[in-house]
Design a protein around this motif. Structure first.
Motif, PDB file in Angstrom:
ATOM      1  N   GLY B  56       0.781  -1.234   0.000  1.00 53.29           N
ATOM      2  CA  GLY B  56       0.000   0.000   0.000  1.00 53.29           C
ATOM      3  C   GLY B  56       0.813   1.284   0.000  1.00 53.29           C
ATOM      4  N   LEU B  57       2.122   1.185  -0.277  1.00 54.09           N
ATOM      5  CA  LEU B  57       2.931   2.405  -0.368  1.00 54.09           C
ATOM      6  C   LEU B  57       2.910   2.871  -1.826  1.00 54.09           C
ATOM      7  N   THR B  58       2.201   3.938  -2.117  1.00 58.93           N
ATOM      8  CA  THR B  58       2.133   4.372  -3.508  1.00 58.93           C
ATOM      9  C   THR B  58       2.940   5.636  -3.749  1.00 58.93           C
ATOM     10  N   ARG B  59       3.350   6.321  -2.674  1.00 64.06           N
ATOM     11  CA  ARG B  59       4.235   7.482  -2.884  1.00 64.06           C
ATOM     12  C   ARG B  59       5.674   6.955  -2.884  1.00 64.06           C
ATOM     13  N   VAL B  60       6.009   6.323  -4.009  1.00 61.13           N
ATOM     14  CA  VAL B  60       7.306   5.662  -4.147  1.00 61.13           C
ATOM     15  C   VAL B  60       7.987   6.179  -5.413  1.00 61.13           C
ATOM     16  N   ALA B  61       9.313   6.392  -5.332  1.00 59.27           N
ATOM     17  CA  ALA B  61      10.074   6.774  -6.519  1.00 59.27           C
ATOM     18  C   ALA B  61      11.187   5.764  -6.764  1.00 59.27           C
ATOM     19  N   VAL B  62      11.445   5.512  -8.041  1.00 55.29           N
ATOM     20  CA  VAL B  62      12.631   4.750  -8.433  1.00 55.29           C
ATOM     21  C   VAL B  62      13.551   5.725  -9.138  1.00 55.29           C
ATOM     22  N   VAL B  63      14.785   5.895  -8.631  1.00 55.54           N
ATOM     23  CA  VAL B  63      15.721   6.781  -9.316  1.00 55.54           C
ATOM     24  C   VAL B  63      16.789   5.936 -10.004  1.00 55.54           C
ATOM     25  N   GLU B  64      17.091   6.312 -11.231  1.00 49.58           N
ATOM     26  CA  GLU B  64      18.014   5.535 -12.066  1.00 49.58           C
ATOM     27  C   GLU B  64      19.009   6.499 -12.715  1.00 49.58           C
ATOM     28  N   LYS B  65      20.287   6.149 -12.619  1.00 53.23           N
ATOM     29  CA  LYS B  65      21.349   7.000 -13.175  1.00 53.23           C
ATOM     30  C   LYS B  65      21.234   7.118 -14.688  1.00 53.23           C
ATOM     31  N   GLY B  66      20.975   6.020 -15.367  1.00 53.18           N
ATOM     32  CA  GLY B  66      20.871   6.024 -16.829  1.00 53.18           C
ATOM     33  C   GLY B  66      19.430   5.852 -17.253  1.00 53.18           C
ATOM     34  N   TRP B  67      19.165   4.802 -18.017  1.00 56.99           N
ATOM     35  CA  TRP B  67      17.800   4.459 -18.390  1.00 56.99           C
ATOM     36  C   TRP B  67      17.448   3.123 -17.762  1.00 56.99           C
ATOM     37  N   ILE B  68      16.149   2.880 -17.573  1.00 58.79           N
ATOM     38  CA  ILE B  68      15.781   1.671 -16.839  1.00 58.79           C
ATOM     39  C   ILE B  68      16.149   0.418 -17.633  1.00 58.79           C
ATOM     40  N   GLY B  69      16.627  -0.565 -16.909  1.00 60.14           N
ATOM     41  CA  GLY B  69      17.005  -1.821 -17.544  1.00 60.14           C
ATOM     42  C   GLY B  69      18.274  -1.728 -18.370  1.00 60.14           C
ATOM     43  N   GLY B  70      19.039  -0.640 -18.236  1.00 58.38           N
ATOM     44  CA  GLY B  70      20.254  -0.467 -19.040  1.00 58.38           C
ATOM     45  C   GLY B  70      21.494  -1.032 -18.383  1.00 58.38           C
ATOM     46  N   GLY B  71      21.362  -1.465 -17.140  1.00 57.00           N
ATOM     47  CA  GLY B  71      22.507  -2.060 -16.450  1.00 57.00           C
ATOM     48  C   GLY B  71      22.486  -3.565 -16.598  1.00 57.00           C
ATOM     49  N   ASN B  72      22.648  -4.263 -15.477  1.00 51.71           N
ATOM     50  CA  ASN B  72      22.766  -5.716 -15.562  1.00 51.71           C
ATOM     51  C   ASN B  72      21.481  -6.400 -16.023  1.00 51.71           C
ATOM     52  N   THR B  73      20.323  -5.735 -15.839  1.00 51.19           N
ATOM     53  CA  THR B  73      19.075  -6.335 -16.313  1.00 51.19           C
ATOM     54  C   THR B  73      19.122  -6.552 -17.824  1.00 51.19           C
ATOM     55  N   GLY B  74      19.816  -5.656 -18.535  1.00 46.40           N
ATOM     56  CA  GLY B  74      19.929  -5.806 -19.981  1.00 46.40           C
ATOM     57  C   GLY B  74      21.230  -6.450 -20.418  1.00 46.40           C
ATOM     58  N   ARG B  75      22.029  -6.964 -19.468  1.00 47.30           N
ATOM     59  CA  ARG B  75      23.365  -7.434 -19.818  1.00 47.30           C
ATOM     60  C   ARG B  75      23.611  -8.884 -19.420  1.00 47.30           C
ATOM     61  N   ASN B  76      22.572  -9.583 -19.006  1.00 47.82           N
ATOM     62  CA  ASN B  76      22.789 -10.941 -18.508  1.00 47.82           C
ATOM     63  C   ASN B  76      22.419 -11.966 -19.580  1.00 47.82           C
ATOM     64  N   THR B  77      22.476 -13.252 -19.223  1.00 47.40           N
ATOM     65  CA  THR B  77      22.141 -14.300 -20.194  1.00 47.40           C
ATOM     66  C   THR B  77      20.772 -14.912 -19.902  1.00 47.40           C
ATOM     67  N   THR B  78      19.975 -14.265 -19.076  1.00 50.88           N
ATOM     68  CA  THR B  78      18.533 -14.522 -18.851  1.00 50.88           C
ATOM     69  C   THR B  78      18.215 -15.925 -18.317  1.00 50.88           C
ATOM     70  N   ILE B  79      19.172 -16.569 -17.670  1.00 46.97           N
ATOM     71  CA  ILE B  79      18.925 -17.933 -17.192  1.00 46.97           C
ATOM     72  C   ILE B  79      18.229 -17.889 -15.830  1.00 46.97           C
ATOM     73  N   ILE B  80      17.222 -18.748 -15.671  1.00 43.66           N
ATOM     74  CA  ILE B  80      16.451 -18.826 -14.433  1.00 43.66           C
ATOM     75  C   ILE B  80      16.493 -20.265 -13.922  1.00 43.66           C
TER      76      ILE B  80
END
Lengths: 99, 416
Positions: B56-80
């Motif tokens: 129920g916390l809706t006054r939430v911010a995500v701050v990102e230095k670059g663009w979202i998903g531009g770090g390791n989220t976009g740099r991995n081999t997607t194995i689960i």
């Protein structure tokens, strides 16, 4: 592939070397007198610097000796290498630019 | 939020794909929030989503230095996968796999989670013993895993060369619930769903400092776009965790290394599962686009450069060519590196910190993508309750002081 200047052998390719982690970490003289936190800091805490980092290398496939290096972890540029027991050389701006 | 459905796709398809709305707002930072998440990767965006949805916390911010998903989220081999040895790890990673199984429905966004199975090869007697121990430990913990003979492994993955190689394949552990997902879609899906619940996603906003009040508690962040106040701050900054946490005076047992990956030119569907080899050190799967996605080991020295040595990726390719000789003629399209935050025991930290109001999710090392929904869910829980969930309670910073390591170094996908 980096070129690394061994203080004993001169410039050699990175493949001849093994990285030895952060430099200038002294083992506590009397571990029995350390607190748990001090011992954990010695074992595990690392500066992990983004910038100029003092670190150990070993010229495993060469003279086999340990030495220290200053390397910029944002560019992998080696600024200096120096022998164990020596103090890290002061880094002037000029040296940083031309190294 | 514009909901996606088969019907809406057909309707837009017939009308020239017009009328789609942006999937999240370009938010401007407000003066204050109830909680701030530092780091706009899958882990951070997911934490904001779960804070809004479950707490129920809706006054939430995500701050990102670059663009979202531009770090390791976009740099991995997607194995689960969740086939980790110790009880604490099995609970943590399987929590994540269970969330993956319904994530596309929960987010109304296709994250392309594909449970095609993860095969981990054994090449030596020691490998066989360790792998079988993993299989038994996993099954005792309710995590599926099975032992395959070389013939059974080849029946599942016909391209696999098991004989006439330097390290013949003696068997394999196979987790059928493991697989892959589309990494960008995970970031976008979490961003879209969080935004719909009122979360502000603030890109191009670098954190410069963490402000603490007169009692020492965290009370906001200094950024390149000004001060943003919040009584609760969660840091989910992967390779830069040490840098961010030092701003609040918290030192971590972490070192940052480059981890490289490569993709080939796209080819027809030929590869039915994920194959990993600990001993000869490589892993491979095929993306839905057709590229072979190949992972290498971490580089030998700490660095923040997001590249890495050519000899490291060459080593991985040599192992792939040995296991799959037909890939010798495959051309590689791209090679990149991500900066991974490695702990001494190769297990993560999701915990409160010595600074009140400051929480951290870090230390995922080479294996953070698989944990995205689980880590996000547990970080949100820890922030909302100011106390860890039972699943992440063992994953503290203090475990290194108290000797309660969760030593998964031997259980990780690759030799470190």
């Amino acid at each position: 592939m980096l070129l690394i200047n061994c203080p004993y052998c001169g410039e050699r390719p990175e493949l001849e070397f093994v990285h030895g982690g952060q430099a200038h970490i002294a083992r506590p003289g009397n571990p029995a007198e350390c607190s748990d936190q001090q011992w954990a800091d010695y074992l595990y805490r690392r500066d992990n610097i983004k910038g100029v980092h003092a670190e150990r290398w070993r010229h495993t496939h060469g003279c086999g000796r340990f030495f220290n290096a200053l390397r910029d972890t944002t560019s992998d540029l080696f600024l200096a290498t120096y022998k164990v027991g020596e103090r890290p050389p002061a880094q002037s701006q000029q040296k940083r630019a031309t190294a | 939020m514009q909901r996606f459905s088969g019907l809406s796709l057909i309707r837009r398809g017939l009308t020239g794909q017009r009328g789609w709305q942006p999937q999240w707002r370009q938010a401007e930072p407000k003066a204050a929030y109830d909680a701030i998440i530092v780091g706009g990767g899958g882990h951070g965006l997911g934490a904001a989503f779960y804070l809004a949805k479950e707490h129920g916390l809706t006054r939430v911010a995500v701050v990102e230095k670059g663009w979202i998903g531009g770090g390791n989220t976009g740099r991995n081999t997607t194995i689960i996968r969740s086939n980790y040895l110790f009880d604490e790890s099995a609970a943590l990673y399987d929590h994540s796999v269970q969330l993956w199984e319904t994530l596309s429905q929960v987010l109304n966004y296709n994250v392309m989670f594909s449970q095609r199975g993860v095969m981990m090869l054994a090449h030596t007697v020691h490998d066989v013993q360790v792998s079988q121990r993993h299989v038994h430990a996993n099954r005792a913990n309710g995590v599926d895993n099975e032992w395959l003979t070389p013939e059974e492994a080849r029946a599942i993955c016909p391209l696999l060369q098991t004989d006439d190689i330097r390290y013949p394949v003696l068997g394999a552990a196979f987790q059928r619930r493991g697989g892959t997902a589309r990494h960008d879609a995970v970031a976008w899906g979490f961003a879209r769903a969080a935004d719909a619940l009122g979360v502000d996603i603030i890109e191009n906003c670098e954190v410069l400092g963490i402000r603490r009040d007169s009692h020492g508690a965290a009370c906001g962040i200094e950024t390149t776009r000004g001060f943003i106040g919040a009584p609760k701050i969660g840091v989910s900054a992967a390779g830069h965790s040490s840098v961010i946490m030092k701003m609040a005076g918290v030192e971590l047992p972490i070192e940052s290394y480059p981890l490289q990956a490569l993709v080939s030119e796209p080819v027809k569907p030929i590869f039915p599962c994920v194959v990993m080899s600990n001993t000869i050190h490589a892993y491979i799967s095929q993306s839905d686009k057709g590229e072979m996605v190949i992972g290498a080991g971490t580089d030998a020295y700490t660095s923040y450069t997001q590249r890495g040595g050519l000899h490291i990726s060459r080593h991985a390719l040599e192992a792939i060519c040995e296991l799959f000789p037909m890939f010798r003629r495959l051309r590689m399209l791209r090679n990149w590196g991500g900066i991974v935050d490695v702990t001494p025991d190769r297990s993560p930290i999701i915990a409160k910190t010595p600074v009140p109001g400051l929480y951290v999710n870090c230390g995922w090392g080479t294996g953070g993508f698989k944990a995205t929904p689980g880590a996000a869910h547990l970080l949100a829980w820890t922030i909302a309750h100011d106390a860890p969930h039972p699943i992440n309670a063992p994953f503290t910073i203090e475990r290194f002081r108290d000797g309660n390591l969760i030593d998964e170094a031997a259980a990780a996908a690759v030799a470190h």
